[in-house]
Scaffold this motif. Structure first.
Motif, PDB file in Angstrom:
ATOM      1  N   LYS A  55      41.927  28.457 -13.142  1.00 47.38           N
ATOM      2  CA  LYS A  55      40.476  28.279 -13.080  1.00 47.38           C
ATOM      3  C   LYS A  55      39.896  29.319 -12.125  1.00 47.38           C
ATOM      4  N   CYS A  76      36.010  31.198 -27.084  1.00 48.67           N
ATOM      5  CA  CYS A  76      36.963  30.519 -26.210  1.00 48.67           C
ATOM      6  C   CYS A  76      37.659  29.445 -27.042  1.00 48.67           C
ATOM      7  N   ARG A  78      40.570  27.708 -25.888  1.00 50.41           N
ATOM      8  CA  ARG A  78      41.163  26.688 -25.030  1.00 50.41           C
ATOM      9  C   ARG A  78      40.493  26.784 -23.680  1.00 50.41           C
ATOM     10  N   GLY A  79      40.088  25.638 -23.121  1.00 52.62           N
ATOM     11  CA  GLY A  79      39.418  25.641 -21.823  1.00 52.62           C
ATOM     12  C   GLY A  79      37.959  26.001 -21.946  1.00 52.62           C
ATOM     13  N   SER A 104      33.278  27.389 -24.847  1.00 57.48           N
ATOM     14  CA  SER A 104      34.410  26.501 -24.568  1.00 57.48           C
ATOM     15  C   SER A 104      35.078  26.066 -25.864  1.00 57.48           C
ATOM     16  N   THR A 123      36.741  32.028 -15.857  1.00 54.68           N
ATOM     17  CA  THR A 123      37.298  30.821 -16.464  1.00 54.68           C
ATOM     18  C   THR A 123      36.842  29.593 -15.671  1.00 54.68           C
ATOM     19  N   GLN A 125      38.297  26.495 -16.326  1.00 52.12           N
ATOM     20  CA  GLN A 125      39.410  25.547 -16.354  1.00 52.12           C
ATOM     21  C   GLN A 125      40.719  26.326 -16.278  1.00 52.12           C
ATOM     22  N   THR A 128      42.996  28.675 -19.742  1.00 53.19           N
ATOM     23  CA  THR A 128      41.904  29.065 -20.640  1.00 53.19           C
ATOM     24  C   THR A 128      42.319  30.262 -21.482  1.00 53.19           C
TER      25      THR A 128
END
Length: 177
Positions: A55, A76, A78-79, A104, A123, A125, A128
């Motif tokens: 993150k 995006c 993932r994350g 996201s 990012t 999270q 990501t």
């Protein structure tokens, strides 16, 4: 796909048109014909993947000089990311303006980034991952960048400093132009 124009010419938010049933949904994430009908870049030569462990990892600002400028379609998968693009096209009515957008895995939104715009993201999270469809092959000699905290753009990032940033991205120069 649903296309939403932004205040910056050529910068477009793309939302999936989902066909849902008990299995989940089906959607097109790219269609050259549909992009061309909206006056958007319709050629892809490369797909890039950015995986980020932590993150608050920051990547950018990056762009390529003409004639190697890249149109990008960023998603995006993932994350989540806090994406920022800066219009560096001198002939644009929004020259030097920036736009921020959250992309996201959950909102499944995509962003069209035209040639001549610098892009960076943070990012939001751990773990990501983002993908880019790109209109031009990467040309190292044409790569340029801007420092993420260049005061001439006054970007309001969601954190005061990134947790992870490469030496190259940390040391891009301030914008002169």
């Amino acid at each position: 796909m649903h296309f939403t124009m932004t205040d910056i010419p050529g910068v477009v938010l793309v939302d999936l048109q989902k066909f849902e049933d008990e299995r989940g949904f089906f959607s097109r994430g790219w269609c050259a014909r549909e992009f061309a009908e909206h006056g958007l870049p319709d050629q892809v030569v490369q797909m890039n993947i950015s995986y980020n462990r932590r993150k608050h990892t920051l990547r950018g600002f990056h762009y390529q000089l003409p004639p190697y400028g890249e149109d990008k379609l960023l998603r995006c998968i993932r994350g989540g990311i806090f994406d920022v693009l800066i219009d560096l096209r001198r002939d644009s009515p929004t020259y030097r303006r920036h736009l921020t957008v959250e992309l996201s895995a959950s909102n499944q939104r995509m962003l069209v980034i035209p040639k001549g715009c610098a892009n960076a993201f943070l990012t939001m999270q751990d773990e990501t991952e983002a993908t880019y469809l790109v209109s031009e092959f990467y040309t190292p000699a044409a790569e340029r960048g801007l420092r993420w905290d260049d005061p001439s753009f006054a970007v309001e990032w969601p954190v005061t400093a990134p947790a992870v940033i490469s030496a190259k991205d940390r040391n891009w120069p301030d914008f002169i132009g």
